[in-house]
Design an enzyme around this catalytic site. Structure first.
Site, PDB file in Angstrom:
ATOM      1  N   HIS A 163       0.859  -1.189   0.000  1.00  0.00           N
ATOM      2  CA  HIS A 163       0.000   0.000   0.000  1.00  0.00           C
ATOM      3  C   HIS A 163       0.889   1.231   0.000  1.00  0.00           C
ATOM      4  CE1 HIS A 163       0.990  -0.567   4.221  1.00  0.00           C
ATOM      5  NE2 HIS A 163       0.484   0.614   4.526  1.00  0.00           N
ATOM      6  N   HIS A 196       1.299   3.937   2.034  1.00  0.00           N
ATOM      7  CA  HIS A 196       1.739   4.730   3.188  1.00  0.00           C
ATOM      8  C   HIS A 196       3.255   4.904   3.145  1.00  0.00           C
ATOM      9  CE1 HIS A 196      -2.129   3.784   5.682  1.00  0.00           C
ATOM     10  NE2 HIS A 196      -2.326   4.681   4.738  1.00  0.00           N
ATOM     11  N   ASP A 198       5.793   4.908   5.133  1.00  0.00           N
ATOM     12  CA  ASP A 198       6.765   4.020   5.760  1.00  0.00           C
ATOM     13  C   ASP A 198       6.977   2.738   4.967  1.00  0.00           C
ATOM     14  OD1 ASP A 198       4.061   3.559   6.607  1.00  0.00           O
ATOM     15  OD2 ASP A 198       4.785   2.158   8.127  1.00  0.00           O
ATOM     16  N   ASP A 247       0.229  -4.127   6.357  1.00  0.00           N
ATOM     17  CA  ASP A 247      -0.629  -3.520   7.377  1.00  0.00           C
ATOM     18  C   ASP A 247      -2.063  -3.998   7.176  1.00  0.00           C
ATOM     19  OD1 ASP A 247       1.734  -2.254   7.819  1.00  0.00           O
ATOM     20  OD2 ASP A 247       0.914  -0.220   7.783  1.00  0.00           O
ATOM     21  N   HIS A 280       6.351  -5.908  11.767  1.00  0.00           N
ATOM     22  CA  HIS A 280       5.720  -4.586  11.924  1.00  0.00           C
ATOM     23  C   HIS A 280       5.419  -4.325  13.405  1.00  0.00           C
ATOM     24  CE1 HIS A 280       2.912  -1.226  10.943  1.00  0.00           C
ATOM     25  NE2 HIS A 280       3.681  -1.130   9.879  1.00  0.00           N
TER      26      HIS A 280
END
Length: 306
Positions: free
Chosen positions: A61, A63, A65, A212, A270
């Site tokens: 995805h 994001h 990070d 995530d 994570h």
């Protein structure tokens, strides 16, 4: 089998001992980098993996990070490293952000040092090798179009040499043809078919990677029976409400999924800096004993237990 090296295992921001999200999956001559958090190129070097054949990058995805390391990686390729092509796969919205990062910030009108292709993908098979394939599946995570990835060897029928010996099939090209599904003719006039020398079909190794993630119910089908499941464990159960608020999982939620899905091994990544590793491990292992809380530079071989 598949080999996975964890290059970054921290959530949201790096810590002293953990970099940001990145994993490298290898199968034969193929290498797939999954996500590319800030500092990934240094992690690749420190792990002794190098940049050779690093042609395929899979993004879960958009994001920051999970993608900021792409800028540094491309910058390095422009100066010192050479690969013949680079393909970046991911959700369309993530690739739009990556395009801005690479073309406006890094390249700024210059040509990339190799053919660079951004390939938007949707759920389903998007990459096929001779003996394996890679599929994408939807993952629910706040404010993002997110995908998980399934690495799956093709099923196969093992060659049974004892049957070939009994039938008088000589070693060499005839046996190779049988393994590849072709009937052969012996000098004495007999025809030998693959069914006569091949065993029952066996499923190949399955490695599932989830980035995530805010819920697990939708993942149950694709995860079922996996030989290895890589998934986040950002929170502990005591802060389950916060996990829900930010669309992440607790270690217990990940373990519950592994238990229900009957996976062989669970790899948790994570991790938030707020918790001790042993507490994350204890929470997950109370439900699913074959859990590993991974660290940067850990490498595992994922293969089917016959």
């Amino acid at each position: 089998m598949f080999e996975i090296t964890f290059l970054g295992t921290s959530a949201s921001a790096p810590s002293v001992k953990r970099g940001l999200s990145a994993q490298l999956v290898k199968h034969n001559e193929y290498r797939f980098l999954i996500d590319c958090g800030e500092g990934t190129q240094r992690q690749i070097l420190q792990a002794g993996l190098g940049f050779k054949r690093l042609n395929h990058i899979l993004i879960t995805h958009g994001h920051l990070d999970h993608i900021l390391g792409l800028a540094g990686l491309l910058s390095t390729f422009m100066r010192w490293e050479t690969i013949d092509h680079l393909e970046i796969y991911g959700p369309r919205s993530a690739l739009e952000r990556i395009d801005d990062l690479l073309t406006r910030v890094v390249l700024r009108g210059a040509r990339p040092p190799m053919p660079l292709t951004l390939i938007p993908i949707t759920p389903g098979v998007f990459f096929e090798g001779d003996d394996f394939r890679v599929s994408a599946f939807p993952v629910h995570h706040r404010g993002s179009e997110s995908l998980g990835y399934l690495f799956e060897e093709r099923s196969r029928r093992p060659f049974l040499p004892e049957k070939a010996d009994a039938l008088g099939v000589p070693a060499g090209p005839l046996r190779r043809d049988l393994v590849e599904g072709r009937a052969v003719h012996l000098p004495d006039g007999r025809t030998i078919t693959p069914d006569m020398v091949l065993g029952e079909e066996r499923p190949g190794t399955r490695l599932v990677h989830v980035g995530d993630c805010g819920e697990t119910e939708s993942l149950l089908g694709v995860v079922s029976g996996a030989d290895g499941l890589v998934i986040e464990a950002t929170y502990l159960e005591e802060e389950r409400e916060m996990a829900h608020q930010f669309s992440h999982l607790t270690a217990r939620m990940a373990a519950e999924l592994a238990q229900r899905a009957g996976v062989k091994a669970l790899y948790l990544t994570h991790l938030s800096r707020r918790y001790r590793e042993k507490d994350v491990l204890a929470e997950a292992q109370s439900l699913f004993p074959n859990t590993i809380v991974v660290r940067d530079f850990d490498t595992f071989i994922i293969k089917r237990n016959e």
